[in-house]
Design an enzyme around this catalytic site. Sequence first.
Site, PDB file in Angstrom:
ATOM      1  N   HIS A   6       0.852  -1.196   0.000  1.00  0.00           N
ATOM      2  CA  HIS A   6       0.000   0.000   0.000  1.00  0.00           C
ATOM      3  C   HIS A   6       0.880   1.236   0.000  1.00  0.00           C
ATOM      4  O   HIS A   6       2.022   1.214   0.468  1.00  0.00           O
ATOM      5  CB  HIS A   6      -0.953   0.006   1.204  1.00  0.00           C
ATOM      6  CG  HIS A   6      -0.306   0.428   2.500  1.00  0.00           C
ATOM      7  ND1 HIS A   6      -0.195   1.743   2.875  1.00  0.00           N
ATOM      8  CD2 HIS A   6       0.261  -0.290   3.500  1.00  0.00           C
ATOM      9  CE1 HIS A   6       0.398   1.825   4.053  1.00  0.00           C
ATOM     10  NE2 HIS A   6       0.698   0.597   4.449  1.00  0.00           N
ATOM     11  N   CYS A   7       0.347   2.316  -0.591  1.00  0.00           N
ATOM     12  CA  CYS A   7       1.020   3.602  -0.523  1.00  0.00           C
ATOM     13  C   CYS A   7       0.176   4.521   0.347  1.00  0.00           C
ATOM     14  O   CYS A   7      -0.535   4.054   1.226  1.00  0.00           O
ATOM     15  CB  CYS A   7       1.235   4.181  -1.919  1.00  0.00           C
ATOM     16  SG  CYS A   7      -0.279   4.411  -2.874  1.00  0.00           S
ATOM     17  N   ALA A   8       0.208   5.820   0.096  1.00  0.00           N
ATOM     18  CA  ALA A   8      -0.493   6.750   0.972  1.00  0.00           C
ATOM     19  C   ALA A   8      -2.003   6.622   0.892  1.00  0.00           C
ATOM     20  O   ALA A   8      -2.707   6.869   1.873  1.00  0.00           O
ATOM     21  CB  ALA A   8      -0.076   8.191   0.638  1.00  0.00           C
TER      22      ALA A   8
END
Length: 610
Positions: free
Chosen positions: A25-27
Site C-alpha cells: 500500500h502507498c499513501a
Amino acid sequence: MDFQSLANNILTHIGGENNIVSFVHCATRLRFQLKDRTKADKEALEEIDGVVTVVESGGQFQVVIGNHVPEVYKEIVRITNGREDSAPGGSRQEKGNLAGRLVDIVSSIFTPLLGVMAGAGILKGLLLICTNTGWLNAKETTYTILYAAADSLFYFLPLLLAVTAAKKFGANIFVALTIAGALIYPTIIELKNSGADTSFFGIPVVLMNYTSTVIPIILAVFVLSYLETFCMRFIHESVKNFITPLIGLVVMVPLTLIVFGPLGVYTGNGIAAAILSIFDVSPIVAGAVIAALWQILVIFGIHWGIVPVILNNIAVHGKDYIKPATAAAVFAQTGAAFGVMLKTKNKKLKALAGSAAVTGIFGITEPAVYGVTLRLKKPFVCGVISAAAGGAIIGYSHSIAIASGAPGLLTIPIFYGPGFLGFIIGISVSFVLSIVLTYIIGFDDPVDEKQMQTEISSGEQIYSPLQGDVLPLSEVSDKVFSSEALGKGIAVLPTKGVVTAPADGVVSTAFPTGHAYGITTEHQADILIHIGVDTVKLEGKHFDRKVVQGQTVKRGDILAEFDIEALKTEGFDVKTPIVVTNSDLYSGVILTDQKQVNPEDCIITLRSSK
C-alpha cells in the site's frame, strides 16, 4: 468505518486471497498484483462504501481508499494470516508488457518506504532550518542525536531496499540484508577511502561509496533471487537450507562489488548529471514540463520510474531539482479542487471537493484527482496549466529538495535551501492560479440548483424503461418493493426484453449480474429498475448488460437486454419495479394511469421538492 468488513469485501471482489501474487500500500491505495485479472470485479469494488475508485496501471490492480488505507491494509494482512506483500517467485510470476512490469517492480520496492522517508525528510529539513536560524548548534549533542534519526534512513538505504526488493523478487530477506550490509561494512568503506588497490582473486575491484545508493542493491537482489531458485532446485534437500545462503553470499557480495556496484553507481551518476544538464540548459522549461506532466504520469503510474532518479540525485549531490517541480503539480490539483468547491452548486460535490482539497494540501492528491478534477475534466486541465506556471518559477529559482517525501504542507521543510523563496512563490502561484482558472473557466456542474428547482416545480418526468403492462407496486411479490420501503413507483410486466434509460442522467448502479440498474437523473432523482423478482440468483444468466457504472446516458439509451421467456421457464417472476428511491424528497409522485406503456410514455411525474 468498519475496516474489517471493507477488507473482506475487497478480498472477495478481487477474486479471493488465492488470486493475489503480491500486495503493498502507498499513501492512499492498495496495490495488488493479481494472478488472474478476470476474477476481479472492478465495478463491484467501486460500489463498496469506502472505496474511492479502482485504477489499473503499471501491471497493478489499485484500489484507492484514501487516508484510511493503512487500517484496511492491516486488516487484509490479518485476514490473510500475515502474508503481507510477497509471494515466492515475486515478479517472475507477473505478466504484461516490460514497461508495466518495471513500473510495478519500482513501486513495490519503494512504496513501503514512503512514509518513513517523508518523516525523516521533514526532520532533516527542520534541522537545517534550526541551524540556519541559530535555534540549534550543529556541534551540540542534541543536534547530533536528531540528525542521526533523520539521516540514518538515507545512510542505510541499501539495507531497507534489500528488504523490500527481496520481498518483491522472492529472495531470502536475510541474505539480501547481509549483502547490503557488506556494501557499507566499515572495513570496506575504510578500504575505499584509503585509495589502496583492491582485488578479488586477482580480479580488480573498483570500490565505491554505497551509502544512500539505490541501484546496486536492487540489481544484486534481483540476481540473488534467480541464484537461490537455481540452488534450491539442484542442491539436496538435507543441506540446501544452509548451502544456498552460503553460495548466495560467496557469489553475490564479490559480484556486486565487482560488477553491480560500479555499474549502478556510474548509471546513477550519469542520470544525475543528465538531469542537472537539462536544468542548466533551461531551468524554466524543465520546471514547467515536469510540473505539467507529473499528475498525468501519476495517473498512469509512470512516475515510479522517476522516483529512483530523485533518490539517486539526493544521494549523489545531496539535492534534487525534480521533486520541487512536482510540488507545483500537487498544489495545482489541490487548488483546482478548491475551485470546484467554490463554484459548484451541487452540495455533495461541494463537500467532496472541500475534503479532497484539504487532503491534497498535505500531499495526498488521489481524492482530488480521481474524485473531482479528472472526473470533471476542465479543472484537471486548469491544474495542469497552473502547475506549469508554478513549475517554471521553481525551475527559474533553482529550488532543491534535500530529502524525499510527498510534497505537501508538512513536507515544505525538505525544500529548504537555495531557491526556497522561489519554491514558496511557485507552489502559491500554482495553487491560487488553479483556483482562479477553475472558477472562471468552470465545468459541467452535475447540478444547477436554481434550474433544478424551477424544472422540478413544473414536474420532472420519468419515462418507461420497458414496453409492457402497468401494475401497481403492491402486485410485486417482493415485500421490499410492494411495501414502498425503497420508495414510490410502479411496476411493468414486460412484453419485450429491452430496458432503456428513463431519463437523461448517469448510471449510478449497474449490477454485474445485469438484473438491476440505478439512474441518477440530471435533477438528482434516483431511479431504480429491478428486472424481475429474485433474478439476482441467476448470476447474470439470460441478461446482457450494455452500460457500466458512471456512464452518462440519454433517455432511451439501451441499458440491458434480457430473455423474458428464459426467465419464465426458469420459474422467475418478470414483474419489474421502477422506483424513485428518494421519493420522500418530493411533495408529489404522480403515477401514470395508462394500462400499457412504451419507452416514449411518461410513467412518473415528480412535483416540487419539499
